[in-house]
Motif scaffolding. Structure first.
Motif, PDB file in Angstrom:
ATOM      1  N   THR A  43       0.520  -1.263  -0.041  1.00 34.47           N
ATOM      2  CA  THR A  43      -0.047  -0.165   0.122  1.00 34.47           C
ATOM      3  C   THR A  43       0.745   1.208  -0.051  1.00 34.47           C
ATOM      4  O   THR A  43       0.631   1.914  -0.613  1.00 34.47           O
ATOM      5  CB  THR A  43      -0.897  -0.099   1.286  1.00 34.47           C
ATOM      6  N   ASP A 139       0.415  -2.307 -10.629  1.00 36.42           N
ATOM      7  CA  ASP A 139       0.300  -3.266  -9.235  1.00 36.42           C
ATOM      8  C   ASP A 139       0.841  -4.549  -9.639  1.00 36.42           C
ATOM      9  O   ASP A 139      -0.239  -5.476  -9.964  1.00 36.42           O
ATOM     10  CB  ASP A 139      -1.253  -2.760  -8.590  1.00 36.42           C
ATOM     11  N   SER A 164       4.790  -5.929  -3.316  1.00 32.45           N
ATOM     12  CA  SER A 164       4.360  -6.282  -1.764  1.00 32.45           C
ATOM     13  C   SER A 164       5.071  -7.403  -1.171  1.00 32.45           C
ATOM     14  O   SER A 164       5.096  -8.247  -2.072  1.00 32.45           O
ATOM     15  CB  SER A 164       2.795  -6.338  -1.573  1.00 32.45           C
ATOM     16  N   LYS A 169       1.809 -12.836   0.113  1.00 25.52           N
ATOM     17  CA  LYS A 169       2.369 -12.961  -1.431  1.00 25.52           C
ATOM     18  C   LYS A 169       3.323 -13.997  -1.886  1.00 25.52           C
ATOM     19  O   LYS A 169       3.579 -14.755  -0.859  1.00 25.52           O
ATOM     20  CB  LYS A 169       2.964 -11.435  -1.724  1.00 25.52           C
TER      21      LYS A 169
HETATM   22  C1  LIG Z   1      -1.554  -7.185  -1.251  1.00 27.24           C
HETATM   23  C2  LIG Z   1      -2.108  -6.184  -2.503  1.00 27.24           C
HETATM   24  C3  LIG Z   1      -1.871  -4.718  -2.159  1.00 27.24           C
HETATM   25  C4  LIG Z   1      -1.351  -4.160  -0.784  1.00 27.24           C
HETATM   26  O1  LIG Z   1      -0.155  -4.837  -0.393  1.00 27.24           O
HETATM   27  P1  LIG Z   1      -0.100  -4.762   1.391  1.00 27.24           P
HETATM   28  O2  LIG Z   1       1.637  -5.040   1.494  1.00 27.24           O
HETATM   29  O3  LIG Z   1      -0.894  -5.649   1.919  1.00 27.24           O
HETATM   30  O4  LIG Z   1      -0.146  -3.141   1.794  1.00 27.24           O
HETATM   31  C5  LIG Z   1      -1.938  -4.128  -3.223  1.00 27.24           C
HETATM   32  N1  LIG Z   1      -2.486  -4.432  -4.146  1.00 27.24           N
HETATM   33  C6  LIG Z   1      -2.509  -5.840  -4.549  1.00 27.24           C
HETATM   34  C7  LIG Z   1      -3.056  -6.574  -6.031  1.00 27.24           C
HETATM   35  C8  LIG Z   1      -2.476  -6.841  -3.546  1.00 27.24           C
HETATM   36  O5  LIG Z   1      -2.614  -8.106  -3.816  1.00 27.24           O
END
Ligand SMILES: *Cc1c(COP(=O)(O)O)cnc(C)c1O
Length: 350
Positions: A43, A139, A164, A169
């Motif tokens: 994020t 993203d 992330s 993940k």
């Molecule tokens: C997990 C995720 C985020 C946010 O990542 P965080 O590390 O949890 O803040 C943003 N976009 C996508 C597509 C995600 O899967």
């Protein structure tokens, strides 16, 4: 080892040590991009990107209603407006035609999410962004080392790409984030936003608005080790996802992903007739499954307002009816995969 090395150094803050800087260099090299900036979450990475893109009050950013809330929260935090474009029915990724139709004079950027590890159409989105003078942000939180159909790494087409390191993940350091760019001025803006607008080489002067989104040295040390493992993680996920798809491809009532080239398989998304029934049936047979991935499209969350139900009908249908997500893991053995396939077979014929 990595963590003990940091503890022994007694430097835990990323502003003063060298683990976070080393991670950035290794990430940039892995993806063949000029610069990487580390930060505290995915994020945060998106917030660096959106802030560097110059998004402010009244500006619009176009993105998908099917993603983590971290994709849109930074736009709202900057006082911008999220404009949701509908997705492709087959894989839940942004529909480029819907994106183009949503462009207005206030649009600043498009955030393309590579949903579940499958490629969004970055070729067309890049072309649309270039034609309208918009920044393209990828993203890649769910798409570590994913590739598009041409074999191009996801995260190398956008002006900025965001990753992330959250627990669930492909690789994790607990929490953490990374951005990539080839543009030195975007890199500088992101680096300043990550550390209170403070260029420490200059003195205690805050040139721009910024927050504290620094990655700690402990997290960076763990992330550096994880980065050496990500190719293996993705390779094992690809092998087990291929095995599952071969086993269930012919089952009645299930459609396996058609765009499989380069997929990073964060999860395995399937299309079914009634995702609630399928999820319940799998759950009864001990196989975890998420109907729809989300409970509701992002715009239907109480944190956002001003978006009517029915705004993105294809996204709503995927979430409410047809999308079934199987959590995936590089630790799945062939036996695990075969048991998942068997359970799917039972639900298909029940
Ligand atoms: C997990 C995720 C985020 C946010 O990542 P965080 O590390 O949890 O803040 C943003 N976009 C996508 C597509 C995600 O899967």
């Amino acid at each position: 080892m990595a963590v003990l090395r940091v503890l022994d150094s007694a430097v835990l803050c990323g502003a003063f040590g060298h683990e976070a800087r080393a991670l950035e260099a290794e990430m940039a090299q892995l993806y063949g991009r000029a610069e990487a900036v580390s930060c505290s979450s995915g994020t945060a990475a998106l917030h660096l990107a959106v802030a560097a893109a110059g998004v402010g009050p009244g500006d619009e950013v176009i993105t998908t209603p099917i993603s983590d809330f971290g994709t849109v929260a930074p736009v709202v935090a900057q006082g911008g407006r999220v404009v949701f474009a509908d997705v492709r029915e087959d894989d839940g990724n942004l529909d480029p035609d819907a994106v183009e139709a949503a462009v207005t004079p206030r649009t600043k950027a498009v955030i393309a999410v590579h949903l579940f590890g499958g490629a969004a159409d970055t070729v067309r989105l890049r072309e649309i962004c270039d034609r309208h003078g918009l920044l393209l942000i990828e993203d890649c939180a769910q798409a570590w080392l994913g590739e598009d159909e041409a074999g191009r790494l996801l995260g190398t087409t956008g002006d900025i790409a965001c990753f992330s390191l959250q627990q669930y993940k492909h690789i994790t350091a607990g929490d953490g984030g990374l951005t990539l760019t080839d543009d030195p001025s975007l890199a500088t803006r992101m680096r300043l936003f990550m550390d209170k607008g403070w260029d420490r080489a200059e003195g205690r002067i805050h040139r721009t608005m910024g927050l504290n989104y620094r990655m700690t040295e402990l997290v960076a040390a763990v992330a550096r080790v994880q980065l050496t493992r990500v190719a293996g993680v993705v390779a094992r996920r690809r092998a087990s996802a291929r095995r599952l798809i071969e086993a269930v491809g012919g089952l009645p009532g299930v459609t396996v992903p058609q765009r499989r080239t380069g997929h990073a398989w964060w999860v395995v998304p399937l299309l079914v007739d009634d995702n609630t029934r399928w999820a319940r049936g799998l759950e009864e047979r001990g196989v975890p499954a998420l109907p729809g991935y989300l409970e509701r499209p992002l715009y239907a969350n109480p944190a956002l307002s001003g978006y009517p139900p029915g705004l993105c009908p294809r996204a709503e249908r995927l979430i409410g009816r047809t999308l079934l997500v199987l959590p995936w893991n590089e630790g799945y053995s062939e036996d695990d995969v075969d048991r998942i396939a068997q359970a799917l077979g039972k639900v298909a014929t029940s």
